[in-house]
Enzyme design. Structure first.
Site, PDB file in Angstrom:
ATOM      1  N   SER A  51     -14.994  27.686 -26.242  1.00 54.06           N
ATOM      2  CA  SER A  51     -15.116  26.528 -27.125  1.00 54.06           C
ATOM      3  C   SER A  51     -14.040  26.631 -28.202  1.00 54.06           C
ATOM      4  O   SER A  51     -13.670  27.724 -28.622  1.00 54.06           O
ATOM      5  CB  SER A  51     -16.510  26.527 -27.752  1.00 54.06           C
ATOM      6  OG  SER A  51     -16.484  25.821 -28.978  1.00 54.06           O
ATOM      7  N   TYR A  57      -9.358  -7.063  12.416  1.00 54.05           N
ATOM      8  CA  TYR A  57      -8.734  -6.512  11.205  1.00 54.05           C
ATOM      9  C   TYR A  57      -8.699  -7.543  10.088  1.00 54.05           C
ATOM     10  O   TYR A  57      -8.411  -8.715  10.300  1.00 54.05           O
ATOM     11  CB  TYR A  57      -7.298  -6.030  11.507  1.00 54.05           C
ATOM     12  CG  TYR A  57      -6.610  -5.486  10.261  1.00 54.05           C
ATOM     13  CD1 TYR A  57      -6.785  -4.164   9.868  1.00 54.05           C
ATOM     14  CD2 TYR A  57      -5.839  -6.314   9.443  1.00 54.05           C
ATOM     15  CE1 TYR A  57      -6.205  -3.674   8.709  1.00 54.05           C
ATOM     16  CE2 TYR A  57      -5.251  -5.836   8.286  1.00 54.05           C
ATOM     17  CZ  TYR A  57      -5.440  -4.517   7.919  1.00 54.05           C
ATOM     18  OH  TYR A  57      -4.870  -4.044   6.778  1.00 54.05           O
ATOM     19  N   LYS A  75     -18.909  31.227 -27.504  1.00 54.22           N
ATOM     20  CA  LYS A  75     -19.219  30.480 -26.285  1.00 54.22           C
ATOM     21  C   LYS A  75     -18.431  30.919 -25.051  1.00 54.22           C
ATOM     22  O   LYS A  75     -17.250  31.215 -25.122  1.00 54.22           O
ATOM     23  CB  LYS A  75     -18.908  28.990 -26.530  1.00 54.22           C
ATOM     24  CG  LYS A  75     -19.945  28.278 -27.347  1.00 54.22           C
ATOM     25  CD  LYS A  75     -21.255  28.210 -26.592  1.00 54.22           C
ATOM     26  CE  LYS A  75     -22.039  26.977 -26.940  1.00 54.22           C
ATOM     27  NZ  LYS A  75     -21.664  25.778 -26.339  1.00 54.22           N
ATOM     28  N   SER A 117       0.822  -1.216   0.000  1.00 59.51           N
ATOM     29  CA  SER A 117       0.000   0.000   0.000  1.00 59.51           C
ATOM     30  C   SER A 117       0.855   1.265   0.000  1.00 59.51           C
ATOM     31  O   SER A 117       0.323   2.368   0.072  1.00 59.51           O
ATOM     32  CB  SER A 117      -0.930  -0.010   1.220  1.00 59.51           C
ATOM     33  OG  SER A 117      -0.199  -0.241   2.402  1.00 59.51           O
ATOM     34  N   GLU A 142     -20.216  22.704 -14.053  1.00 62.39           N
ATOM     35  CA  GLU A 142     -20.500  21.379 -14.625  1.00 62.39           C
ATOM     36  C   GLU A 142     -19.576  20.314 -14.024  1.00 62.39           C
ATOM     37  O   GLU A 142     -19.996  19.196 -13.718  1.00 62.39           O
ATOM     38  CB  GLU A 142     -20.346  21.409 -16.151  1.00 62.39           C
ATOM     39  CG  GLU A 142     -21.472  22.179 -16.821  1.00 62.39           C
ATOM     40  CD  GLU A 142     -21.216  22.439 -18.311  1.00 62.39           C
ATOM     41  OE1 GLU A 142     -20.309  21.811 -18.896  1.00 62.39           O
ATOM     42  OE2 GLU A 142     -21.925  23.274 -18.884  1.00 62.39           O
ATOM     43  N   HIS A 200     -41.063  23.083  -9.617  1.00 69.04           N
ATOM     44  CA  HIS A 200     -41.104  22.351 -10.901  1.00 69.04           C
ATOM     45  C   HIS A 200     -40.367  23.118 -12.001  1.00 69.04           C
ATOM     46  O   HIS A 200     -40.713  23.005 -13.174  1.00 69.04           O
ATOM     47  CB  HIS A 200     -42.548  22.083 -11.354  1.00 69.04           C
ATOM     48  CG  HIS A 200     -43.436  21.572 -10.267  1.00 69.04           C
ATOM     49  ND1 HIS A 200     -43.554  20.235  -9.971  1.00 69.04           N
ATOM     50  CD2 HIS A 200     -44.223  22.225  -9.380  1.00 69.04           C
ATOM     51  CE1 HIS A 200     -44.392  20.085  -8.950  1.00 69.04           C
ATOM     52  NE2 HIS A 200     -44.805  21.277  -8.572  1.00 69.04           N
TER      53      HIS A 200
END
Ligand code: ARG
Length: 460
Positions: A277, A317, A283, A23, A290, A156
């Site tokens: 863009s 464990y 744009k 690890s 996002e 809505h």
């Protein structure tokens, strides 16, 4: 392959097995915590007479040097070691010889890794809390400055009733306030020290667990040594809190994306927080919002991954638990990045107050208030609802809002209308009349701002 075991083996580990098992590539993140925990452990061992003062001093010095050398880049952590614990111990023995071999007295890697992970999560709970507070302060400023910035409220995703930007931001303030409080709660529950649990059954050495716990800033020791090494609830609780933060950020992002669209134009994201863009020159995209929305999935994924990992593990464990690290580290980094970027975007965003106000005027958001107006003149609410419904139909046919109709036009629908209707359904009145605590009326909002100011002031 430098490993801490091997005495009972007659054959060396297959390289593939070693790699699969190791690890070090990800748990090296725990170096600080591992060293901090080891120092507390040996200080306690000396106090109990298990180590001599000289041995303890040598170990502490060696551990401190390892930490400094890794920081300075003089010592590089390599995959030659199985995990961070083996790396530190092997390096210590190389540096100080036999005294180094005594560091692990009365300890197992099971309680060691349980401690390291708790220390790490404890620190990150505080880091994420701080990031949430920065966002809360930005929200507070927007709220304070926009008590009379009118906008439509939605249900809505349809215009419903008028509200203010202050009120809308206030909803997010409450969400992130709960997130902050949730983190404080988790902190309290996790702040107990598992060190001294050994492999799972404690040890036969006279360890002072209260002492190590206090050296490391814990409330006290954990109370069951089997649970101490097998528990990762605090990781799950933290991932759950992080998931909730992401859910809030994602909803907020979704609104920013909608508000930033050409159709809405409620906001304009600062150039520094937008992207363009490669083909469409016009744009300006809300990529940050996002991405925050998109990254929510991987944080939920970490939570579900940990819940699933833990669900079938018999006490105590088991190596499955090593899987707690990568997903958790990734989730923590993701959330911290998202909080930071989102706050940057929000604090520089421009709200188009006039567009929002116009939009509130256009969408019949004052229809409920027009019905209430009739009720105040003695019309039963259900009848008033019907009258205003017909009125809205007429408005749609004429392409007008309610307040753009003349009194004669209004009276055609109901003779109850008088000239005071215009004032009664203005945006200002509609909002100002909503006075109950929690509502958008400026006086109610001022009270909430006061409470939230106290909340923020008490954090420091
Ligand atoms: N790398 C291990 C982990 O992260 C450390 C604990 C190892 N303990 C053991 N019994 N093999 O969980």
């Amino acid at each position: 392959m430098a490993q801490l075991w091997g005495g009972r083996f007659t054959k060396s580990t297959e390289q593939k097995v070693y790699d699969f098992n190791a690890s070090i590539l990800f748990d090296q993140k725990l170096l600080e915590q591992d060293i901090e925990g080891s120092i507390a452990h040996v200080v306690m061992l000396e106090k109990e007479g298990i180590l001599t003062l000289e041995e303890k001093d040598l170990i502490v010095k060696g551990l401190t040097e390892i930490r400094d050398d890794v920081h300075d880049g003089k010592l590089v952590i390599t995959s030659e070691y199985e995990d961070v614990h083996s790396f530190v111990e092997a390096n210590l023995i190389d540096r100080i010889g036999d005294a180094g071999k005594k560091m692990h007295t009365g300890r197992s890697r099971n309680d060691q890794v349980a401690l390291d992970m708790r220390l790490y999560i404890r620190g990150e709970v505080l880091n994420v809390s701080n990031d949430v507070v920065i966002l809360l302060k930005t929200l507070y400023d927007i709220m304070e400055n926009n008590l009379e910035t009118y906008m439509p409220g939605f249900t809505h995703l349809q215009k419903a009733q008028p509200t203010t930007l202050s009120h809308h931001m206030g909803a997010y303030f409450e969400m992130f306030k709960r997130d902050y409080l949730r983190l404080q709660d988790i902190f309290k529950r996790l702040n107990y020290c598992p060190l001294g649990a050994g492999a799972f059954a404690g040890t036969t050495y006279p360890l002072d667990r209260n002492y190590t716990a206090s050296l490391l800033g814990f409330e006290g020791p954990t109370l069951n040594s089997m649970d101490s090494v097998a528990d990762r609830d605090y990781v799950i609780e933290f991932l759950s809190a992080l998931s909730t933060i992401m859910m809030h950020l994602s909803r907020f992002s979704e609104e920013i994306i909608i508000w930033n669209s050409n159709e809405y134009r409620f906001v304009e994201i600062d150039d520094g927080f937008s992207t363009g863009s490669s083909i469409m020159p016009q744009k300006k995209n809300p990529d940050i919002a996002e991405l925050v929305r998109g990254k929510t999935g991987r944080v939920y994924g970490a939570l579900v991954s940990m819940l699933t990992t833990m669900k079938g593990i018999p006490l105590a464990y088991n190596k499955d638990m090593q899987e707690d690290k990568e997903v958790t580290f990734d989730a923590i980094k993701t959330v911290k990045d998202c909080l930071e970027l989102f706050e940057g975007m929000l604090s520089t965003i421009r709200f188009n107050n006039q567009v929002m106000e116009k939009s509130a005027m256009k969408g019949f958001t004052n229809a409920t208030d027009a019905a209430d107006y009739l009720v105040n003149k003695g019309v039963p609410f259900r009848d008033a609802h019907g009258i205003i419904g017909r009125l809205v139909l007429v408005c749609i046919e004429k392409g007008k809002s309610i307040d753009e109709l003349s009194l004669d036009e209004l009276k055609e629908i109901s003779p109850v209308f008088e000239s005071d209707i215009y004032d009664a359904i203005s945006l200002k009145t509609c909002v100002e009349k909503r006075l109950t605590i929690g509502a958008p009326g400026p006086s109610a909002m001022r009270e909430v701002l006061k409470i939230n100011k106290e909340f923020l002031d008490n954090i420091k």
